[in-house]
Write an enzyme that holds these catalytic residues in place. Structure first.
Site, PDB file in Angstrom:
ATOM      1  N   HIS A   1       0.857  -1.183   0.000  1.00  0.00           N
ATOM      2  CA  HIS A   1       0.000   0.000   0.000  1.00  0.00           C
ATOM      3  C   HIS A   1       0.889   1.228   0.000  1.00  0.00           C
ATOM      4  O   HIS A   1       1.933   1.243   0.647  1.00  0.00           O
ATOM      5  CB  HIS A   1      -0.917   0.015   1.238  1.00  0.00           C
ATOM      6  CG  HIS A   1      -2.079   0.936   1.074  1.00  0.00           C
ATOM      7  ND1 HIS A   1      -1.989   2.279   1.338  1.00  0.00           N
ATOM      8  CD2 HIS A   1      -3.331   0.702   0.633  1.00  0.00           C
ATOM      9  CE1 HIS A   1      -3.163   2.837   1.070  1.00  0.00           C
ATOM     10  NE2 HIS A   1      -3.989   1.913   0.637  1.00  0.00           N
TER      11      HIS A   1
ATOM     12  N   ASP B   1      -7.947  -5.306   0.133  1.00  0.00           N
ATOM     13  CA  ASP B   1      -8.431  -6.167  -0.939  1.00  0.00           C
ATOM     14  C   ASP B   1      -8.028  -7.621  -0.775  1.00  0.00           C
ATOM     15  O   ASP B   1      -8.558  -8.503  -1.449  1.00  0.00           O
ATOM     16  CB  ASP B   1      -7.890  -5.670  -2.293  1.00  0.00           C
ATOM     17  CG  ASP B   1      -8.615  -4.422  -2.740  1.00  0.00           C
ATOM     18  OD1 ASP B   1      -9.789  -4.275  -2.384  1.00  0.00           O
ATOM     19  OD2 ASP B   1      -8.001  -3.591  -3.435  1.00  0.00           O
TER      20      ASP B   1
HETATM   21  N1  ACO Z   1       4.221  -7.786  -4.769  1.00  0.00           N
HETATM   22  C1  ACO Z   1       5.566  -7.741  -4.969  1.00  0.00           C
HETATM   23  N2  ACO Z   1       6.317  -6.626  -4.856  1.00  0.00           N
HETATM   24  C2  ACO Z   1       5.688  -5.491  -4.554  1.00  0.00           C
HETATM   25  C3  ACO Z   1       4.283  -5.431  -4.334  1.00  0.00           C
HETATM   26  C4  ACO Z   1       3.554  -6.644  -4.451  1.00  0.00           C
HETATM   27  N3  ACO Z   1       2.226  -6.664  -4.252  1.00  0.00           N
HETATM   28  N4  ACO Z   1       3.911  -4.165  -4.054  1.00  0.00           N
HETATM   29  C5  ACO Z   1       5.037  -3.430  -4.082  1.00  0.00           C
HETATM   30  N5  ACO Z   1       6.108  -4.235  -4.400  1.00  0.00           N
HETATM   31  C6  ACO Z   1       7.511  -3.813  -4.462  1.00  0.00           C
HETATM   32  C7  ACO Z   1       7.813  -3.055  -5.741  1.00  0.00           C
HETATM   33  O1  ACO Z   1       8.249  -3.923  -6.769  1.00  0.00           O
HETATM   34  C8  ACO Z   1       8.889  -2.100  -5.285  1.00  0.00           C
HETATM   35  O2  ACO Z   1      10.098  -2.819  -5.178  1.00  0.00           O
HETATM   36  P1  ACO Z   1      11.526  -2.088  -5.504  1.00  0.00           P
HETATM   37  O3  ACO Z   1      11.648  -1.016  -4.474  1.00  0.00           O
HETATM   38  O4  ACO Z   1      12.518  -3.159  -5.389  1.00  0.00           O
HETATM   39  O5  ACO Z   1      11.375  -1.544  -6.904  1.00  0.00           O
HETATM   40  C9  ACO Z   1       8.470  -1.738  -3.862  1.00  0.00           C
HETATM   41  O6  ACO Z   1       7.726  -2.878  -3.399  1.00  0.00           O
HETATM   42  C10 ACO Z   1       7.624  -0.482  -3.755  1.00  0.00           C
HETATM   43  O7  ACO Z   1       6.495  -0.640  -4.626  1.00  0.00           O
HETATM   44  P2  ACO Z   1       5.833   0.538  -5.437  1.00  0.00           P
HETATM   45  O8  ACO Z   1       5.102  -0.041  -6.610  1.00  0.00           O
HETATM   46  O9  ACO Z   1       6.844   1.612  -5.694  1.00  0.00           O
HETATM   47  O10 ACO Z   1       4.795   1.091  -4.358  1.00  0.00           O
HETATM   48  P3  ACO Z   1       3.561   2.021  -4.647  1.00  0.00           P
HETATM   49  O11 ACO Z   1       3.282   2.744  -3.396  1.00  0.00           O
HETATM   50  O12 ACO Z   1       3.768   2.823  -5.894  1.00  0.00           O
HETATM   51  O13 ACO Z   1       2.390   0.981  -4.986  1.00  0.00           O
HETATM   52  C11 ACO Z   1       0.626  -0.559  -4.734  1.00  0.00           C
HETATM   53  C12 ACO Z   1       1.443   0.554  -4.070  1.00  0.00           C
HETATM   54  C13 ACO Z   1       0.115  -0.100  -6.114  1.00  0.00           C
HETATM   55  C14 ACO Z   1      -0.586  -0.873  -3.870  1.00  0.00           C
HETATM   56  C15 ACO Z   1       1.524  -1.800  -4.898  1.00  0.00           C
HETATM   57  O14 ACO Z   1       1.948  -2.272  -3.630  1.00  0.00           O
HETATM   58  C16 ACO Z   1       0.829  -2.950  -5.660  1.00  0.00           C
HETATM   59  O15 ACO Z   1       0.870  -2.978  -6.887  1.00  0.00           O
HETATM   60  N6  ACO Z   1       0.156  -3.893  -4.938  1.00  0.00           N
HETATM   61  C17 ACO Z   1      -0.585  -4.942  -5.561  1.00  0.00           C
HETATM   62  C18 ACO Z   1      -1.932  -4.421  -6.055  1.00  0.00           C
HETATM   63  C19 ACO Z   1      -2.907  -4.135  -4.921  1.00  0.00           C
HETATM   64  O16 ACO Z   1      -3.069  -4.939  -4.005  1.00  0.00           O
HETATM   65  N7  ACO Z   1      -3.587  -2.986  -5.011  1.00  0.00           N
HETATM   66  C20 ACO Z   1      -4.602  -2.578  -4.033  1.00  0.00           C
HETATM   67  C21 ACO Z   1      -4.148  -1.354  -3.288  1.00  0.00           C
HETATM   68  S1  ACO Z   1      -5.240  -0.946  -1.978  1.00  0.00           S
HETATM   69  C22 ACO Z   1      -6.590  -0.266  -2.699  1.00  0.00           C
HETATM   70  O17 ACO Z   1      -6.562   0.359  -3.712  1.00  0.00           O
HETATM   71  C23 ACO Z   1      -7.830  -0.488  -2.037  1.00  0.00           C
END
Ligand code: ACO
Length: 429
Positions: free
Chosen positions: A308, A366
């Site tokens: 998140h 979620d």
């Molecule tokens: N699985 C694996 N790796 C992940 C995940 C994941 N679910 N989420 C983040 N990471 C990693 C990224 O690859 C990144 O790694 P790095 O630093 O080595 O490049 C690091 O963690 C940071 O991730 P970002 O994408 O930069 O974080 P951001 O804050 O932009 O994204 C998000 C947050 C979109 C929720 C992301 O965690 C994700 O895609 N999660 C899966 C989708 C999801 O569950 N979405 C629902 C969100 S809650 C809602 O809307 C109700």
């Protein structure tokens, strides 16, 4: 006492600018950088708004490090325990929990607005039978502005309030109709003697030949899901609604823009993706393989329902929902227990893994909500539609707040241009 200001110095020119610090009632303060461009000639650069407060808001507070979520000051855990979804709607819209009399009035206003214009219902037949219900939602909600002209004068507070009531009340009817259309069944009209959630479930599952009565446990579970998803401050879809309506666009069109944003798998679409992932994993023995894929930078796969932008210790909504999963699966006769076990095991493995620990990745709302929705019979492609129904009040409360904000102007971010410098058309000498 020193004034609460931050001095920003351009080391190249030696010019400085004093930027006032803006405080809220809780949480980090912000630096008011509105003068920066005029004084120093720079924009601020913050892609994805990681460090930018786009507005002042008194609706929802999140402390992502401590895992705290408050609606109008009330902890989400307390609201989940003591309030109905419609009470939470009232709270988000008007700032206070309703008295019994206010609640009775509010409930009757919402009930009065649950039917949709018959002309609007004819829209559905123009969609392909296999359209995703979210695609239908974007179109039909946007089309509300073509039917309810009597509440689209956004300068009139009473019009704004009527639009808010209409959106909250009609969303379940529109959502259920989008499902009925996708499975080729006749639409079911709302009934005024049922509660908000029971009414929605009946519109989803009743058929002319068979009445439907929702299981009280299912009603309670869905009510909880709606409460937990009702608002979440300036997330992508809410910011979309604010930006779309900052131009003066009507609330129905602006909420349709919010729905489009919510649909994405990085936002509300994740609940559907979680179930697809858990079904793909099937056997808990396969978990290691999926964890490996999630960590592989060359693989686009992510653990859906994990991570998140704001929560870095836990998502308080996921904690409440996980408990609801335990309670519900015990009560209902479903085949979803193995799915829940896979989810619990995957969470355990991920939370012990350095990759997830270092990046502070925890299950978000979620992760478990899909298991509940599936257990109460909601089809997979309706999961994000349920989120839409729940979040409508948040969008509209934020919109109403924005409309009363004296600082409100059209939203217009700037850019750092990286294209070609000026050049002549080949036909020019
Ligand atoms: N699985 C694996 N790796 C992940 C995940 C994941 N679910 N989420 C983040 N990471 C990693 C990224 O690859 C990144 O790694 P790095 O630093 O080595 O490049 C690091 O963690 C940071 O991730 P970002 O994408 O930069 O974080 P951001 O804050 O932009 O994204 C998000 C947050 C979109 C929720 C992301 O965690 C994700 O895609 N999660 C899966 C989708 C999801 O569950 N979405 C629902 C969100 S809650 C809602 O809307 C109700």
């Amino acid at each position: 006492m020193a004034e609460d200001k931050v001095t920003i110095t351009d080391k190249k020119t030696g010019k400085t600018v004093e930027a006032p610090v803006v405080h809220g009632t809780m949480g980090p303060a912000g630096i008011d950088i509105r003068n920066l461009q005029k004084e120093l000639g720079y924009f601020t650069y913050d892609p994805a708004f990681m460090a930018t407060a786009s507005c002042k808001s008194a609706i929802t507070y999140i402390d992502g490090d401590a895992g705290i979520l408050l609606y109008r000051g009330y902890p989400i855990e307390q609201l989940a325990k003591h309030s109905s979804y419609l009470e939470v709607c009232y709270l988000l819209l008007y700032g206070e929990l309703p008295t019994p009399k206010e609640m009775e009035e509010f409930q009757s206003i919402i009930i009065d607005h649950t039917m949709v214009h018959e002309g609007l219902r004819r829209f559905y037949s123009g969609f392909r039978h296999d359209a995703h219900p979210m695609a239908i939602m974007v179109g039909v909600v946007g089309a509300l502005s073509a039917f309810y002209h009597d509440s689209t004068d956004i300068t009139d507070p009473r019009h704004r309030e009527i639009s808010a009531h209409r959106l909250i009340a009609k969303m379940p009817s529109i959502a259920a109709d989008s499902y009925k259309y996708s499975i080729g069944q006749p639409f079911v009209y709302p009934r005024n003697d049922l509660g908000f959630v029971e009414n929605f479930m009946r519109m989803m599952f009743a058929v002319p030949t068979n009445e439907f009565k929702a299981h009280p446990k299912s009603v309670k579970a869905l009510e909880l899901i709606l409460i937990l998803h009702a608002d979440h401050e300036q997330n992508a879809s809410t910011s979309t609604v604010r930006l779309a309506s900052s131009s003066g666009a009507n609330p129905f069109a602006s909420v349709a823009a919010g729905i489009a944003s919510l649909w994405g798998p990085a936002h509300g679409g994740a609940n559907e993706a979680v179930i697809r992932m858990l079904e793909e994993i099937k056997d808990p023995k396969e978990i290691a393989k999926f964890i490996k894929r999630a960590k592989d930078k060359h693989d686009p796969f992510r653990l859906m329902g994990f991570g998140h932008r704001i929560y870095k210790s836990h998502d308080p909504r996921a904690v409440i929902i996980r408990q609801m999963c335990y309670d519900l699966l015990k009560e209902l006769d479903t085949e979803d227990a193995p799915l829940f076990e896979t989810a619990l095991e995957l969470e355990k493995v991920a939370l012990a893994d350095d990759y997830f620990i270092e990046r502070q990745l925890y299950p978000n709302v979620d992760y478990y909500s899909g298991i509940i929705l599936k257990a109460i019979g909601i089809p997979l492609n309706m999961f994000t539609v349920i989120f839409t129904m729940a979040r409508t009040v948040g969008w509209i409360a934020q919109w109403m707040e924005m409309m009363e904000d004296e600082e409100q102007r059209i939203g217009r971010p700037r850019q750092i241009y990286t294209g070609h410098p000026r050049r002549n058309h080949p036909s020019e000498k």
